[in-house]
Scaffold this active site. Structure first.
Site, mmCIF file in Angstrom:
data_model
loop_
_atom_site.group_PDB
_atom_site.id
_atom_site.type_symbol
_atom_site.label_atom_id
_atom_site.label_comp_id
_atom_site.label_asym_id
_atom_site.label_seq_id
_atom_site.Cartn_x
_atom_site.Cartn_y
_atom_site.Cartn_z
ATOM 1 N N GLY A 292 -10.946 7.117 34.559
ATOM 2 C CA GLY A 292 -10.608 7.389 33.162
ATOM 3 C C GLY A 292 -11.386 8.579 32.655
ATOM 4 O O GLY A 292 -10.854 9.667 32.455
ATOM 5 N N ARG A 293 -12.703 8.375 32.494
ATOM 6 C CA ARG A 293 -13.579 9.451 32.013
ATOM 7 C C ARG A 293 -13.432 10.722 32.847
ATOM 8 O O ARG A 293 -13.362 11.831 32.307
ATOM 9 C CB ARG A 293 -15.029 8.967 32.061
ATOM 10 N N ARG A 330 -21.415 7.817 21.036
ATOM 11 C CA ARG A 330 -22.063 7.693 22.340
ATOM 12 C C ARG A 330 -23.533 8.103 22.308
ATOM 13 O O ARG A 330 -24.343 7.593 23.078
ATOM 14 C CB ARG A 330 -21.320 8.519 23.388
ATOM 15 N N CYS A 361 -24.710 8.151 6.849
ATOM 16 C CA CYS A 361 -25.937 7.734 6.178
ATOM 17 C C CYS A 361 -26.788 6.876 7.112
ATOM 18 O O CYS A 361 -27.002 5.681 6.892
ATOM 19 C CB CYS A 361 -25.591 6.971 4.898
#
Length: 447
Positions: A292-293, A330, A361
């Protein structure tokens, strides 16, 4: 930063990807903006197919949709001849709406709901990868209710620890995923699957982790998975014909990363499957791999617009952009590191060390710590590389920020494949109970 693929610099000193000026993309589509290089994505899909075709032709390459999945991505994956693995009802529904061939889908997940399994059965997906005893029983009952026979794989925990971040190790004994080989748990699952006349056990599956650079972990993985194949044959006189070894190859996020290509992975796996099959005296199985990646990761980049700049003398210069952990979590989750350039001033000399902050924030909302860049000014366009995987798919509306648009670029053409969310989209599903719609003075007791 070494530019790769279709990434170039034009005569204006602008970053160009897929033949498209990124400064113009930012102006037309706004920022933050996910950009997917179609040629790079297709190139990696083809490298996987050709690599395994060369070394082990009886292999099905399935794209791991959790990395990045949209209707358009489904169409690209289908056109490249890949299978597709999905891990939720939402990913499966995306594939359904894209008219992806259902027989080429593998449905994963460690806690599939009744509705999700029903959706898979109704559309007759190719394989359901059963993760646990609860699901085994539930799926058998749902299939029986439909008088349907469903092809399944059993997810196995082979007890192999891949060399990667602990959060993305998935094949070790202590894992939420799968049936352990240890203590004959996997054999018990096989026994129950074989007892059901509505489950057709096709094979076994494992996935040892993600962002793997050291592929030596696949050697004991092959040994243990094929050892289980032999145990199943001896114990139940049943031939398991498919072995799914998952995915997991890492990609280049920063200078010094040395990812392994699909060619090396295919050669190692083919060599080990041949060796172990011969040693055990079992037929060579059909293989399945699920990258996938490594297919979509380096095909993506994210464009941001620089905003506020804060100097803390003698300590740090913070440069804030208009995105952050809402479009790339990530960094906060895995301490991931990225490289970036100033897309509108590619020829400018690097003169300062800065840290790129997001706008959420949270003090932890940082995209890049301590990177050397040219002096930045509000309005500059920052391009962060290798964001094709697990950025869009993990994006959130934290701080009620709309999720970015996604643009597919190819040969100078830019196509919007996901629209930018609006403020109206953020409240589209919100409801106000009738009791809260009374006059505020009455509600608060004020006169």
């Amino acid at each position: 930063m070494q530019l790769q693929g279709t990434i170039q610099v034009d005569t204006n000193g602008h970053l160009v990807v897929g033949g498209c000026d990124t400064v113009e993309l930012a102006a037309e589509f706004g920022t933050p903006l996910y950009v997917i290089d179609e040629a790079r994505l297709r190139q990696m899909a083809r490298r996987y197919r050709s690599s395994f075709n060369n070394y082990y032709p009886d292999t099905k390459v399935a794209y791991a949709g959790k990395a990045m999945l949209t209707l358009a991505i489904c169409k690209i994956i289908e056109s490249e001849g890949l299978y597709l693995d999905v891990v939720s009802g939402g990913e499966l529904y995306t594939a359904i709406k894209a008219d992806f061939p259902m027989e080429k889908i593998l449905f994963h997940g460690n806690n599939k709901s009744t509705d999700e399994l029903a959706l898979a059965l109704d559309h007759r997906v190719g394989r359901i990868v059963v993760d646990n005893f609860y699901e085994l029983q539930l799926l058998a009952q749902l299939a029986a209710d439909r008088d349907q026979v469903v092809d399944v794989l059993l997810r196995i925990s082979p007890g192999v620890e891949a060399h990667t971040h602990s959060y993305i190790q998935t094949g070790q004994l202590d894992s939420k995923f799968g049936f352990a080989i240890a203590h004959d748990v996997a054999l018990k699952a096989v026994e129950l699957a074989l007892k059901s006349s509505h489950l057709n056990l096709k094979g076994i599956h494992c996935h040892i982790g993600s962002q793997i650079f050291d592929i030596s972990s696949f050697v004991p993985t092959v040994e243990r998975m094929l050892g289980l194949v032999k145990d199943i044959a001896q114990t139940f006189n049943y031939p398991v014909s498919e072995v799914d070894l998952g995915g997991g190859l890492g990609i280049r996020y920063q200078q010094g990363d040395t990812p392994v290509g699909p060619e090396a992975l295919a050669q190692l796996i083919a060599t080990e499957v041949d060796r172990v099959s011969s040693d055990l005296g079992i037929p060579r199985p059909t293989l399945i791999v699920e990258p996938g990646r490594s297919i979509v990761g380096e095909a993506g980049l994210t464009l941001y617009t620089v905003g506020s700049i804060k100097d803390i003398p003698g300590i740090r210069r913070y440069v804030a952009v208009d995105g952050g952990m809402n479009d790339n979590p990530r960094v906060a989750l895995y301490q991931a590191r990225y490289e970036a350039v100033v897309a509108n001033r590619m020829h400018a000399a690097k003169e300062a060390t800065v840290s790129i902050a997001g706008k959420c924030c949270e003090s932890g909302d940082m995209l890049i710590h301590d990177i050397e860049l040219p002096h930045l000014h509000p309005g500059d366009i920052l391009a962060v590389f290798s964001t094709g995987a697990y950025n869009y798919s993990m994006a959130s509306n934290y701080n009620r920020l709309p999720r970015p648009a996604v643009v597919l670029v190819s040969n100078g053409q830019a196509d919007l494949i996901v629209k930018r969310e609006t403020y109206e989209d953020l409240i589209r599903l919100d409801l106000i109970p009738q009791r809260l719609q009374k006059d505020s003075a009455v509600t608060t007791g004020r006169e």
